[in-house]
Design a protein around this motif. Structure first.
Motif, PDB file in Angstrom:
ATOM      1  N   GLU A 340      39.542  41.911  36.789  1.00 42.49           N
ATOM      2  CA  GLU A 340      38.766  41.391  37.116  1.00 42.49           C
ATOM      3  C   GLU A 340      38.076  40.527  35.230  1.00 42.49           C
ATOM      4  OE1 GLU A 340      35.943  40.412  38.959  1.00 42.49           O
ATOM      5  OE2 GLU A 340      37.927  41.367  40.593  1.00 42.49           O
ATOM      6  N   ASP A 341      36.455  39.429  35.006  1.00 40.65           N
ATOM      7  CA  ASP A 341      36.801  39.300  34.009  1.00 40.65           C
ATOM      8  C   ASP A 341      35.948  39.686  32.653  1.00 40.65           C
ATOM      9  OD1 ASP A 341      34.562  39.327  36.466  1.00 40.65           O
ATOM     10  OD2 ASP A 341      33.434  38.480  34.163  1.00 40.65           O
ATOM     11  N   SER A 362      34.278  37.403  42.483  1.00 40.05           N
ATOM     12  CA  SER A 362      34.258  39.060  42.250  1.00 40.05           C
ATOM     13  C   SER A 362      34.039  39.742  42.176  1.00 40.05           C
ATOM     14  CB  SER A 362      36.273  38.431  41.692  1.00 40.05           C
ATOM     15  OG  SER A 362      36.702  39.565  42.098  1.00 40.05           O
ATOM     16  N   ASN A 363      34.385  40.674  42.641  1.00 37.14           N
ATOM     17  CA  ASN A 363      33.250  42.070  41.879  1.00 37.14           C
ATOM     18  C   ASN A 363      31.480  41.706  41.485  1.00 37.14           C
ATOM     19  OD1 ASN A 363      33.045  45.163  41.574  1.00 37.14           O
ATOM     20  ND2 ASN A 363      33.523  44.669  39.256  1.00 37.14           N
ATOM     21  N   GLY A 365      30.810  39.317  40.177  1.00 37.39           N
ATOM     22  CA  GLY A 365      30.012  38.793  38.446  1.00 37.39           C
ATOM     23  C   GLY A 365      30.752  37.894  37.758  1.00 37.39           C
ATOM     24  N   ALA A 366      31.230  36.475  37.379  1.00 44.98           N
ATOM     25  CA  ALA A 366      32.008  36.876  36.405  1.00 44.98           C
ATOM     26  C   ALA A 366      31.103  35.640  34.974  1.00 44.98           C
ATOM     27  CB  ALA A 366      31.911  35.079  37.046  1.00 44.98           C
ATOM     28  N   ASP A 456      36.302  34.070  37.032  1.00 44.56           N
ATOM     29  CA  ASP A 456      35.930  35.350  37.248  1.00 44.56           C
ATOM     30  C   ASP A 456      36.848  36.428  37.066  1.00 44.56           C
ATOM     31  OD1 ASP A 456      34.661  36.746  39.698  1.00 44.56           O
ATOM     32  OD2 ASP A 456      34.294  35.292  41.313  1.00 44.56           O
TER      33      ASP A 456
HETATM   34 CA   LIG Z   1      34.004  39.273  38.474  1.00 41.87          CA
END
Ligand SMILES: [Ca+2]
Ligand SMILES: [Ca+2]
Ligand SMILES: [Ca+2]
Ligand SMILES: [Ca+2]
Length: 473
Positions: A340-341, A362-363, A365-366, A456
């Motif tokens: 993840e970011d 994704s998840n 948030g970015a 992201d």
């Molecule tokens: Ca993310």
């Protein structure tokens, strides 16, 4: 004195001379007896006129007459026969046959009776008869110019020149191989029902109404042709075999046979849209460049024909054309590790980085920045990597660096919002540690409203080894 004894009856008579003297005294002589003997009195009466005269022709040269007997005071001696007013005969009978006449001629007769004294009656009423035509004993001339021509395998037509005859030709007898097969009044004759490939010899003879038959004409022959061929050839494809896979150029071969002869074999691909040139000699084959057909299943058919135009298609043979190497099977999906970011392996530098939070990311948030020079550097170990970002009307242009080297720019603008999009993928990396850097340029597509670049996540598939080499440790 003179004595006409005919004025005296026949028989004995006494003659006496008487003398008278001057004194008137009569002195008789001694009587003399004489016998008067004269013939009957002369006949001057003619017989009665003959009646009932009839005339009938008994042949083309004879007419028979007959009549009723005449009577006479003394006796009928005979009859005179007249033809056309001229006496032609006498007869004591009451009939007469007139011979030596001309055919088809009318004759008129009369008869008269006469007696012994030469008295002749008047002529009878006339009677006429006509001789019939002379019988025809002359045959017609023999027919000439006989021709025979075969018009089919079962028919020969004859024709000839007309014969002539003293009276008239009634018809013709037709002979085949010496046997009469027909009569006709025409000067031609179609002889049907014949056998093919057979020679027949004909003659004709003419006949008249009296049945006189001419000599036969000179013969004429004709040979019927062979029966027409109505049997199509048989054909089958011998190569390639059904179900075979073919490529490049192959030879397509068919076996064909016919009751008369195969003229040619043509090969058809699929529905016959693409036909080959015709192979005209056995073995019937053509060269087929299979590259002219698409890869996949095709149907080949051979069509054989004979000289009579009969044709048959073979049973189709289905082959698979495979000229292009099949695409390699897709590698099994390698397990992918998503970073993840917000993962510590992602280091942000430069201005403007901030979090975007919404569920589609994704998840959830970015991390994004629209400031030129802002960088997100992802450090990973693997043979490939993908930057997962997003596109929208607020997104701008990013620069991508791999292991510190510039690789490409990525314009992340899109008119519609797209999330979790692989914006850049690097493949075939050495299976070692690498860095992937995403740099915000602050530039944007003219259509875009802003210049944000969205980070992201990063995907790192597990390293895969496609082939073990014997040099591998
Ligand atoms: Ca993310
Ligand atoms: Ca008489
Ligand atoms: Ca005749
Ligand atoms: Ca045939």
């Amino acid at each position: 004195m003179s004595w006409n004894t005919t004025s005296t009856n026949n028989g004995s008579h006494t003659l006496t001379a008487v003398a008278t003297d001057i004194l008137g005294v009569r002195w008789n002589s001694a009587p003399v007896t004489v016998t008067v003997s004269n013939g009957p009195p002369p006949d001057t009466t003619p017989p009665s006129v003959p009646t009932g005269l009839t005339a009938s022709a008994v042949s083309s040269s004879q007419i028979k007459l007959s009549w009723a007997a005449s009577s006479d005071n003394v006796g009928v001696s005979g009859y005179r026969v007249y033809r056309g007013g001229t006496q032609i005969a006498t007869t004591s009978a009451t009939s007469f046959t007139n011979t030596g006449l001309s055919p088809s001629t009318t004759y008129t007769y009369a008869v008269a009776a006469f007696d012994a004294a030469g008295n002749l009656s008047a002529q009878s009423s006339p009677a006429s008869a006509t001789t019939p035509a002379a019988p025809d004993t002359t045959p017609p001339s023999a027919p000439t110019g006989l021709t025979a021509s075969a018009v089919s395998s079962s028919q020969i037509n004859l024709s000839w020149a007309a014969s002539s005859d003293n009276v008239g030709v009634s018809g013709y007898r037709v002979y085949r191989n010496g046997t009469q097969i027909a009569t006709t009044s025409a000067t031609s004759f179609p002889n049907t029902g014949l056998s093919p490939s057979t020679t027949y010899t004909y003659a004709v003879a003419a006949f008249d109404a009296a049945g006189n038959l001419s000599a036969q004409s000179s013969p004429a022959s004709a040979t019927t042709p062979a029966a027409p061929d109505t049997t199509p050839p048989a054909v089958s494809i011998t190569s390639p075999s059904n179900g075979q896979t073919v490529s490049a150029t192959v030879t397509v071969t068919a076996s064909a046979s016919d009751n008369v002869g195969v003229v040619g074999v043509q090969f058809l691909l699929d529905d016959g849209i693409n036909g080959s040139a015709e192979a005209t000699t056995a073995p019937y084959s053509v060269s087929w460049n299979t590259a002219t057909a698409s890869d996949g299943s095709h149907k080949i058919t051979a069509i054989a024909r004979d000289a009579a135009g009969n044709s048959t298609p073979s049973a189709p043979v289905t082959v698979t054309v495979a000229n292009n190497a099949p695409a390699p099977p897709p590698p099994p999906p390698a397990p992918v590790t998503r970073f993840e970011d917000t993962d510590p392996s992602v280091v942000y530098s430069g201005p403007g980085w901030r979090s975007d939070m919404y569920a589609a990311l994704s998840n959830g948030g970015a991390t994004a920045s629209d400031q030129a020079g802002a960088q997100a550097t992802f450090t990973f170990t693997g043979t490939s990597v993908s930057w997962i970002g997003g596109r929208w009307v607020e997104e701008g242009i990013a620069r991508v660096f791999l292991d510190g080297s510039f690789v490409t720019e990525v314009d992340t603008y899109s008119k519609t919002k797209e999330v979790q999009v692989p914006l850049f993928t690097a493949l075939d990396l050495a299976n070692t540690s690498h860095t992937l850097t995403i740099e915000v340029t602050g530039r944007k597509n003219v259509a875009s409203n802003l210049a944000f670049v969205l980070v992201d996540a990063f995907d790192v598939p597990a390293a895969t080894i496609s082939r073990l080499q014997d040099t591998d440790p």
